[in-house]
Design a protein around this motif. Structure first.
Motif, mmCIF file in Angstrom:
data_model
loop_
_atom_site.group_PDB
_atom_site.id
_atom_site.type_symbol
_atom_site.label_atom_id
_atom_site.label_comp_id
_atom_site.label_asym_id
_atom_site.label_seq_id
_atom_site.Cartn_x
_atom_site.Cartn_y
_atom_site.Cartn_z
ATOM 1 N N MET A 157 -4.792 -0.605 2.339
ATOM 2 C CA MET A 157 -4.600 -0.125 1.146
ATOM 3 C C MET A 157 -5.202 1.506 1.358
ATOM 4 O O MET A 157 -5.481 1.973 2.479
ATOM 5 N N THR A 158 -4.823 2.269 0.441
ATOM 6 C CA THR A 158 -4.759 3.973 0.648
ATOM 7 C C THR A 158 -6.523 4.347 0.549
ATOM 8 O O THR A 158 -7.138 3.406 0.273
ATOM 9 N N ILE A 159 -6.696 5.585 0.791
ATOM 10 C CA ILE A 159 -8.153 6.127 0.536
ATOM 11 C C ILE A 159 -8.745 6.055 -0.947
ATOM 12 O O ILE A 159 -9.595 5.726 -1.105
ATOM 13 N N GLY A 160 -7.645 6.190 -1.778
ATOM 14 C CA GLY A 160 -7.882 6.088 -3.168
ATOM 15 C C GLY A 160 -8.177 4.840 -3.506
ATOM 16 O O GLY A 160 -9.036 4.438 -4.370
ATOM 17 N N GLU A 161 -7.492 3.810 -3.088
ATOM 18 C CA GLU A 161 -7.424 2.297 -3.417
ATOM 19 C C GLU A 161 -8.991 1.721 -2.731
ATOM 20 O O GLU A 161 -9.848 1.246 -3.453
ATOM 21 N N GLY A 167 -7.348 3.847 9.933
ATOM 22 C CA GLY A 167 -6.225 3.599 10.574
ATOM 23 C C GLY A 167 -5.343 4.434 9.982
ATOM 24 O O GLY A 167 -5.683 4.953 9.051
ATOM 25 N N ARG A 168 -4.163 5.075 10.566
ATOM 26 C CA ARG A 168 -3.264 5.755 10.126
ATOM 27 C C ARG A 168 -1.707 5.181 10.061
ATOM 28 O O ARG A 168 -1.353 4.267 11.005
ATOM 29 N N THR A 169 -0.968 5.599 8.899
ATOM 30 C CA THR A 169 0.341 4.996 8.840
ATOM 31 C C THR A 169 0.946 6.054 9.821
ATOM 32 O O THR A 169 0.631 7.045 10.325
ATOM 33 N N TYR A 216 -1.041 8.968 6.613
ATOM 34 C CA TYR A 216 -2.123 8.489 5.679
ATOM 35 C C TYR A 216 -3.113 7.424 6.302
ATOM 36 O O TYR A 216 -2.742 6.748 6.960
ATOM 37 N N ARG A 217 -4.288 7.698 5.521
ATOM 38 C CA ARG A 217 -5.389 6.654 6.102
ATOM 39 C C ARG A 217 -5.013 5.345 5.659
ATOM 40 O O ARG A 217 -4.541 5.336 4.435
#
Length: 137
Positions: free
Chosen positions: A1-5, A30-32, A36-37
Motif C-alpha cells: 500500500m502507499t504511504i497515504g493508505e 520498501g520502494r517501488t 514510491y514508499r
C-alpha cells in the motif's frame, strides 16, 4: 500500500510516518521502481503500535524501547511493566503541574477586575512584576 493508505490504516499521518523513518524509529519503507514508499500489514501494525504508545504519552525514546521489547520474544514482561510504571509517574507529575498552573491562573483571574481600568494583575504577573508594569532600563 502507499504511504497515504498506510496513514489511513494506521491513524498516523504521512508526515509522521516519514519522520519516524528518518529518525530510525521504524524501518525505512520498501520502494517501488519509481521510488514510491510501499507498506504492508506488518508496517501498519508497527505504525499502530507507535501511535498507541504516543497516545499514552510515551516520549519517542521510550517508544523505541517499547518497540524493541515488542520485537524481542525473549523479553521479560517486568521490563515492559517498568517502562509503563515510569510513564504513569511522569503523567502524575504533569497532572500535578497542570493543576498548579490552573490554580495560579484561576487566582489571577479572580484578582482581575475585568473592567475598563488598565490595571491587570494577569499581565503584571506574566511580566514578572506583580503590582505594576514591567520597567525597562
Amino acid at each position: 500500500m502507499t504511504i497515504g493508505e498506510a496513514a489511513r490504516a494506521s491513524g498516523v499521518s504521512a508526515k509522521m510516518i516519514r519522520y519516524y523513518e528518518e529518525t530510525g524509529l521504524i524501518p525505512a519503507a520498501g520502494r517501488t521502481g519509481s521510488g514510491y514508499r510501499t507498506y504492508g500489514p506488518k508496517e501498519v501494525q508497527i505504525l499502530r503500535f507507535v501511535r498507541r504508545a504516543r497516545d499514552l504519552g510515551f516520549p519517542m525514546e521510550k517508544v523505541a524501547e517499547l518497540l524493541a521489547l515488542w520485537r524481542d520474544r525473549d523479553r521479560a514482561s517486568a521490563d515492559v511493566r517498568h517502562l509503563a510504571e515510569a510513564q504513569i509517574a511522569a503523567l502524575d507529575r504533569r497532572i500535578r503541574e497542570m493543576q498548579e498552573m490552573q490554580a495560579t491562573l484561576s487566582h489571577l483571574v479572580r484578582s482581575c477586575a475585568g473592567d475598563d481600568r488598565p490595571d491587570c494583575p494577569i499581565l503584571d504577573d506574566l511580566g514578572g512584576h506583580p503590582g505594576g508594569p514591567a520597567r525597562t532600563a
